[in-house]
Design a protein around this motif. Sequence first.
Motif, PDB file in Angstrom:
ATOM      1  N   VAL A   1      33.979  32.054  48.969  1.00 35.10           N
ATOM      2  CA  VAL A   1      34.304  31.370  47.652  1.00 35.10           C
ATOM      3  C   VAL A   1      34.204  32.637  46.645  1.00 35.10           C
ATOM      4  CG1 VAL A   1      34.086  29.718  45.995  1.00 35.10           C
ATOM      5  CG2 VAL A   1      34.119  29.229  48.240  1.00 35.10           C
ATOM      6  N   ILE A   2      35.615  32.814  45.984  1.00 37.40           N
ATOM      7  CA  ILE A   2      35.406  34.091  44.892  1.00 37.40           C
ATOM      8  C   ILE A   2      35.740  33.289  43.354  1.00 37.40           C
ATOM      9  CG2 ILE A   2      36.575  35.858  43.973  1.00 37.40           C
ATOM     10  CD1 ILE A   2      37.309  36.514  47.311  1.00 37.40           C
ATOM     11  N   PRO A   3      34.902  33.761  42.591  1.00 36.60           N
ATOM     12  CA  PRO A   3      35.017  33.058  41.214  1.00 36.60           C
ATOM     13  C   PRO A   3      36.130  33.837  40.661  1.00 36.60           C
ATOM     14  CG  PRO A   3      33.318  34.431  41.291  1.00 36.60           C
ATOM     15  CD  PRO A   3      33.658  34.384  42.691  1.00 36.60           C
ATOM     16  N   LEU A   4      36.814  33.101  39.681  1.00 33.20           N
ATOM     17  CA  LEU A   4      38.009  33.582  39.073  1.00 33.20           C
ATOM     18  C   LEU A   4      37.711  33.714  37.377  1.00 33.20           C
ATOM     19  CD1 LEU A   4      40.793  31.803  41.070  1.00 33.20           C
ATOM     20  CD2 LEU A   4      40.055  33.907  41.279  1.00 33.20           C
ATOM     21  N   PRO A   5      36.800  34.762  36.986  1.00 31.56           N
ATOM     22  CA  PRO A   5      36.634  34.576  35.640  1.00 31.56           C
ATOM     23  C   PRO A   5      37.809  34.781  34.449  1.00 31.56           C
ATOM     24  CG  PRO A   5      35.824  36.621  36.869  1.00 31.56           C
ATOM     25  CD  PRO A   5      36.462  35.659  37.787  1.00 31.56           C
ATOM     26  N   TYR A   6      38.706  35.368  34.954  1.00 33.05           N
ATOM     27  CA  TYR A   6      39.942  35.668  34.395  1.00 33.05           C
ATOM     28  C   TYR A   6      41.128  34.833  34.523  1.00 33.05           C
ATOM     29  CZ  TYR A   6      37.303  39.867  33.857  1.00 33.05           C
ATOM     30  OH  TYR A   6      36.181  40.799  33.644  1.00 33.05           O
ATOM     31  N   GLY A   7      40.814  33.432  35.387  1.00 29.52           N
ATOM     32  CA  GLY A   7      41.788  32.497  35.761  1.00 29.52           C
ATOM     33  C   GLY A   7      42.675  32.911  36.718  1.00 29.52           C
ATOM     34  N   THR A   8      43.594  32.254  37.024  1.00 30.70           N
ATOM     35  CA  THR A   8      44.673  32.193  38.302  1.00 30.70           C
ATOM     36  C   THR A   8      45.854  33.141  38.130  1.00 30.70           C
ATOM     37  OG1 THR A   8      45.920  30.243  37.610  1.00 30.70           O
ATOM     38  CG2 THR A   8      43.606  29.841  38.812  1.00 30.70           C
ATOM     39  N   GLY A   9      45.894  33.805  37.022  1.00 30.28           N
ATOM     40  CA  GLY A   9      47.106  34.597  37.018  1.00 30.28           C
ATOM     41  C   GLY A   9      46.896  36.174  37.200  1.00 30.28           C
TER      42      GLY A   9
ATOM     43  N   LEU B   1      40.455  26.291  43.858  1.00 27.73           N
ATOM     44  CA  LEU B   1      39.590  25.095  43.560  1.00 27.73           C
ATOM     45  C   LEU B   1      39.214  25.321  42.028  1.00 27.73           C
ATOM     46  CD1 LEU B   1      37.266  26.000  46.481  1.00 27.73           C
ATOM     47  CD2 LEU B   1      38.977  24.390  46.680  1.00 27.73           C
ATOM     48  N   GLY B   2      38.932  24.206  41.571  1.00 21.25           N
ATOM     49  CA  GLY B   2      38.141  23.838  40.361  1.00 21.25           C
ATOM     50  C   GLY B   2      36.666  24.076  40.248  1.00 21.25           C
ATOM     51  N   ALA B   3      35.922  23.842  39.455  1.00 23.44           N
ATOM     52  CA  ALA B   3      34.638  24.017  39.438  1.00 23.44           C
ATOM     53  C   ALA B   3      33.820  22.989  40.126  1.00 23.44           C
ATOM     54  CB  ALA B   3      34.022  23.993  37.852  1.00 23.44           C
TER      55      ALA B   3
ATOM     56  N   TYR C   1      27.651  30.488  37.679  1.00 27.33           N
ATOM     57  CA  TYR C   1      29.150  30.437  37.313  1.00 27.33           C
ATOM     58  C   TYR C   1      29.438  29.727  36.020  1.00 27.33           C
ATOM     59  CZ  TYR C   1      29.602  33.075  41.621  1.00 27.33           C
ATOM     60  OH  TYR C   1      29.681  33.933  42.607  1.00 27.33           O
ATOM     61  N   ARG C   2      28.564  28.291  35.955  1.00 29.63           N
ATOM     62  CA  ARG C   2      28.743  27.618  34.952  1.00 29.63           C
ATOM     63  C   ARG C   2      28.261  28.107  33.561  1.00 29.63           C
ATOM     64  NH1 ARG C   2      26.434  23.264  37.097  1.00 29.63           N
ATOM     65  NH2 ARG C   2      24.380  23.896  36.873  1.00 29.63           N
ATOM     66  N   ARG C   3      27.165  28.950  33.467  1.00 29.69           N
ATOM     67  CA  ARG C   3      26.928  29.652  32.371  1.00 29.69           C
ATOM     68  C   ARG C   3      27.825  30.554  31.738  1.00 29.69           C
ATOM     69  NH1 ARG C   3      21.540  31.273  34.242  1.00 29.69           N
ATOM     70  NH2 ARG C   3      20.902  29.124  33.783  1.00 29.69           N
ATOM     71  N   PHE C   4      28.730  31.115  32.770  1.00 33.93           N
ATOM     72  CA  PHE C   4      29.757  32.257  32.347  1.00 33.93           C
ATOM     73  C   PHE C   4      30.949  31.333  32.100  1.00 33.93           C
ATOM     74  CE2 PHE C   4      26.946  35.259  34.432  1.00 33.93           C
ATOM     75  CZ  PHE C   4      27.001  36.588  33.194  1.00 33.93           C
ATOM     76  N   GLY C   5      31.144  30.031  32.295  1.00 34.51           N
ATOM     77  CA  GLY C   5      32.295  29.514  31.938  1.00 34.51           C
ATOM     78  C   GLY C   5      33.225  29.578  32.925  1.00 34.51           C
ATOM     79  N   ILE C   6      33.112  29.750  34.225  1.00 35.67           N
ATOM     80  CA  ILE C   6      34.144  30.036  35.281  1.00 35.67           C
ATOM     81  C   ILE C   6      34.432  28.785  35.665  1.00 35.67           C
ATOM     82  CG2 ILE C   6      34.447  31.150  37.397  1.00 35.67           C
ATOM     83  CD1 ILE C   6      32.498  33.304  36.841  1.00 35.67           C
ATOM     84  N   ASP C   7      35.833  28.407  35.588  1.00 32.06           N
ATOM     85  CA  ASP C   7      36.293  27.011  35.903  1.00 32.06           C
ATOM     86  C   ASP C   7      37.375  27.176  37.147  1.00 32.06           C
ATOM     87  OD1 ASP C   7      35.339  26.051  33.276  1.00 32.06           O
ATOM     88  OD2 ASP C   7      37.174  26.450  32.241  1.00 32.06           O
TER      89      ASP C   7
END
Length: 138
Positions: A64-72, A102-104, A119-125
């Motif tokens: 699973v990879i977080p997407l801090p800049y969104g899906t674009g 995936l969503g959070a 990830y929640r602290r950094f607001g990654i959705d």
Amino acid sequence: MPTNAIRHVKDAVRTFNKHVLNPAMMLLAGRRHWYASVIRHTGRRSGKTHATPVVADRVAGGFVIPLPYGTGVDWLRNSLASSSATLTVGGQTFEVVNPQILGATGAAAQLSPRRRRVYRRFGIDHFVRFDVANPSGE
């Protein structure tokens, strides 16, 4: 801060990272004992192979990879278009397939409590999950 302002700040940080931090990060990303991984993906239009540093969390059957800049982001769009990529994590390289955004909440069930908090602290959705192409050959 208004939503529009947040988007502009994220875009500025993303651009800075792409041109300044990412090249520096690539010197260590994917190596053993380093937190960042490398995802290699093929350009949708150019057909060229690109490498991007990411944070990848090992989960059952994949990553699973977080997407801090969104899906674009380009690396995600390229991976979705080809349905595959190569991920180097801790000195090991994996062929990964079947990217799923995936969503959070969907990602949280697969992540450790510590990672969920970070990830929640950094607001990654948004996150992307990849399956390992040949799990028996790991």
